[in-house]
Design a protein around this motif. Structure first.
Motif, PDB file in Angstrom:
ATOM      1  N   HIS A 125      -4.560  11.124  -3.807  1.00  0.00           N
ATOM      2  CA  HIS A 125      -4.959  10.632  -4.835  1.00  0.00           C
ATOM      3  C   HIS A 125      -3.936   9.592  -5.533  1.00  0.00           C
ATOM      4  O   HIS A 125      -4.516   8.179  -5.151  1.00  0.00           O
ATOM      5  N   SER A 126      -2.865  10.096  -5.119  1.00  0.00           N
ATOM      6  CA  SER A 126      -1.484   8.924  -5.430  1.00  0.00           C
ATOM      7  C   SER A 126      -1.853   8.499  -4.153  1.00  0.00           C
ATOM      8  O   SER A 126      -1.436   7.143  -4.729  1.00  0.00           O
ATOM      9  N   ARG A 129      -4.039   5.280  -4.523  1.00  0.00           N
ATOM     10  CA  ARG A 129      -3.551   4.499  -5.753  1.00  0.00           C
ATOM     11  C   ARG A 129      -2.794   3.273  -5.448  1.00  0.00           C
ATOM     12  O   ARG A 129      -2.692   2.179  -5.307  1.00  0.00           O
ATOM     13  N   GLN A 132      -4.401   0.967  -2.796  1.00  0.00           N
ATOM     14  CA  GLN A 132      -5.667   0.214  -3.655  1.00  0.00           C
ATOM     15  C   GLN A 132      -4.828  -0.603  -4.381  1.00  0.00           C
ATOM     16  O   GLN A 132      -5.329  -2.299  -4.355  1.00  0.00           O
ATOM     17  N   HIS A 133      -3.794  -0.377  -5.035  1.00  0.00           N
ATOM     18  CA  HIS A 133      -3.111  -1.278  -6.063  1.00  0.00           C
ATOM     19  C   HIS A 133      -1.611  -0.899  -5.982  1.00  0.00           C
ATOM     20  O   HIS A 133      -0.386   0.366  -6.194  1.00  0.00           O
ATOM     21  N   ALA A 136       1.553  -1.019  -7.983  1.00  0.00           N
ATOM     22  CA  ALA A 136       1.489   0.075  -8.985  1.00  0.00           C
ATOM     23  C   ALA A 136       3.467   0.833  -8.828  1.00  0.00           C
ATOM     24  O   ALA A 136       3.059   1.315  -7.542  1.00  0.00           O
ATOM     25  N   ARG A 172     -10.666   6.050   1.178  1.00  0.00           N
ATOM     26  CA  ARG A 172     -10.801   7.727   0.267  1.00  0.00           C
ATOM     27  C   ARG A 172     -12.130   8.116   1.102  1.00  0.00           C
ATOM     28  O   ARG A 172     -11.571   9.488   0.243  1.00  0.00           O
TER      29      ARG A 172
END
Length: 394
Positions: A125-126, A129, A132-133, A136, A172
C-alpha cells in the motif's frame, strides 16, 4: 473434446505432499500451440544491458537477487512484447518488469512478507501511494520506492494522464492479488480452480503491461473502445494464456526451489484429484481452448475496430507470443543447472479447439461476447507456417 468440470470445487484444499528428489512429480512440457508469429525489436540486446544497469543504479532487491534477475534477459522479453515499439518505452517496460520481479521474488515469494499477508498489504500500500503520488514524502530511502518514482516519471513522459491512472489502478489490482496469494502461502493451502483462475488474471501483473502497449506506439484507445466488453474479454484471455504458460514453464523451477510452498495451475489441478500427467494435459487443453478463442476475437476486433484498435490487439498478440518465446528461453525457467525439459519449438495445432466454455465460472462470460466464427482470411492471417513457429525465427 475435453470438458473441464472443476469450476465448482471447494474454496481451498490442503495441498498434496510436496515433491521430493525421489518423487519429483515433474514432467516435460510438450511443444505448445502458438498461432501468433514471433517478433523482436532489433535493439533487444542493448535494452537488456541498460535494464541491468538500471537495476544496479536503483539497487533493486538484494545483491544476490539482482545478480539473478539481470541474467534472465528481461530486456529481451520487453523487446518481444513491443517488437515495433518506441525504444524508450521498451526500456521503461523492461525496467518495470525487473522492478516487479524485485517485488515478487524479494517480498512475496522469498521474503518474510510473503508469509505475512497483513504486513505485505501494508508494504505494498505504501508503494502504491508512491506510484499514485510520487511527490509524497514516503519511503525516501527505499530502493523499490526510488525505482518506482523513476518509472512513474517515465510513464508520465510517454503516456497520457488517463494511461498513467490506469497503470496505477492495474498496479493496485496486482498488489491485492499477491496479498491473496500470500494468505494461501501462510496457511499452506491451495485454492479452487475458479478462485485461482480469477486471481491469476491479476497476480501475474499482466494488466499492468496493457497501458504500455499503447504508449509504445504513441496512441490511446477511445473510451468507447476501452470499455467494450469484447476488448475486456480479449485482455483477460491474453492474461489467462500468458499466466497458464508461465505456470507450465515455471513448474520445474518452483517444485525444485526447496521453498516448500508454491502455487500454479498444475498444483491446483493436482489438489483436485488429477495426476501430474493429467494435470499437464488438462492445463494445456485449457490454454489451447482459450488461445483459439482469443485469436477468433482479436481477428474480429482487428476487422471491425479503429486503427488504434488494430494496433492494440496486435500488441496483445505480441504480448502473448513474446511471453511464450521468452519463457522457454530465459534461464529463469530453463534452469540450466537442472534442465526443466521445456520445448524448443511451438506447435501449429491446438490440443483442444472446442468452442464450448471451459466450465470455470469466473471466465465463462468470455464465450458470450465472441462473435460466432471468423472468415477464412482472418484465420489464415494468424496461422504461421511451421518455419515461422520456430523459436527465435524472424
Amino acid at each position: 473434446m475435453y470438458r473441464n468440470g472443476c469450476g465448482g470445487c471447494a474454496s481451498w484444499r490442503k495441498p498434496p505432499s510436496p515433491a521430493t528428489e525421489e518423487n519429483p512429480l515433474v514432467i516435460a512440457v510438450p511443444p505448445l500451440f502458438s498461432p501468433i508469429p514471433p517478433a523482436i525489436h532489433p535493439r533487444h540486446a542493448e535494452i537488456d544491458v541498460e535494464t541491468a544497469a538500471w537495476a544496479e543504479t536503483y539497487e533493486i532487491g538484494s545483491v544476490a537477487l539482482r545478480r539473478r534477475l539481470v541474467q534472465h534477459e528481461i530486456g529481451v522479453f520487453a523487446a518481444r512484447v513491443l517488437p515495433h515499439g518506441r525504444e524508450e518505452v521498451i526500456r521503461t517496460l523492461s525496467d518495470f518488469v525487473l522492478w516487479l520481479f524485485g517485488v515478487d521474488d524479494g517480498h512475496c515469494e522469498e521474503g518474510d512478507l510473503g508469509q505475512r499477508p497483513g504486513d505485505l498489504a501494508g508494504a505494498l500500500h505504501s508503494l502504491l501511494r508512491v506510484a499514485q503520488h510520487p511527490q509524497a514524502p514516503l519511503l525516501l530511502d527505499d530502493p523499490l520506492a526510488r525505482g518506482l518514482r523513476d518509472l512513474r516519471a517515465r510513464i508520465d513522459e510517454f503516456g497520457t494522464a488517463s494511461q498513467a491512472a490506469r497503470w496505477v489502478a492495474c498496479l493496485r489490482e496486482y498488489a491485492f492479488s499477491v496479498v491473496w496469494e500470500a494468505s494461501h502461502r501462510s496457511a499452506g493451502t491451495v485454492p479452487s480452480l475458479t478462485d485461482y483462475t480469477l486471481m491469476r488474471l491479476y497476480d501475474g501483473a499482466t494488466t499492468v503491461v496493457f497501458p504500455l502497449l499503447e504508449m509504445g506506439h504513441g496512441y490511446e484507445l477511445q473510451p468507447y473502445e476501452r470499455d467494450d466488453r469484447m476488448v475486456q474479454a480479449a485482455e483477460e484471455m491474453a492474461s489467462f494464456v500468458i499466466t497458464w504458460d508461465n505456470d507450465l514453464f515455471s513448474d520445474h523451477k518452483e517444485r525444485r526451489s526447496g521453498g516448500g510452498y508454491y502455487l500454479n495451475v498444475l498444483r491446483v489441478l493436482e489438489a483436485e484429484g488429477l495426476s501430474p500427467e493429467e494435470a499437464m494435459t488438462r492445463a494445456i487443453a485449457q490454454r489451447d481452448r482459450v488461445l483459439t478463442l482469443f485469436v477468433r476475437l482479436t481477428d474480429h476486433l482487428s476487422a471491425t475496430g479503429s486503427p488504434q484498435m488494430r494496433q492494440y490487439v496486435a500488441g496483445l498478440r505480441s504480448f502473448v507470443r513474446g511471453s511464450q518465446d521468452w519463457g522457454i528461453r530465459s534461464v529463469r525457467y530453463t534452469t540450466p543447472g537442472d534442465p526443466a525439459g521445456l520445448p524448443t519449438v511451438f506447435s501449429d495445432t491446438a490440443t483442444d479447439d472446442s468452442p464450448e466454455p471451459l466450465g470455470i465460472d469466473a471466465v465463462s462470460w468470455w464465450w458470450d461476447v465472441v462473435p460466432a466464427g471468423s472468415s477464412s482470411a482472418e484465420r489464415s492471417a494468424t496461422r504461421p507456417s511451421r518455419r515461422e513457429g520456430l523459436i527465435g525465427a524472424r
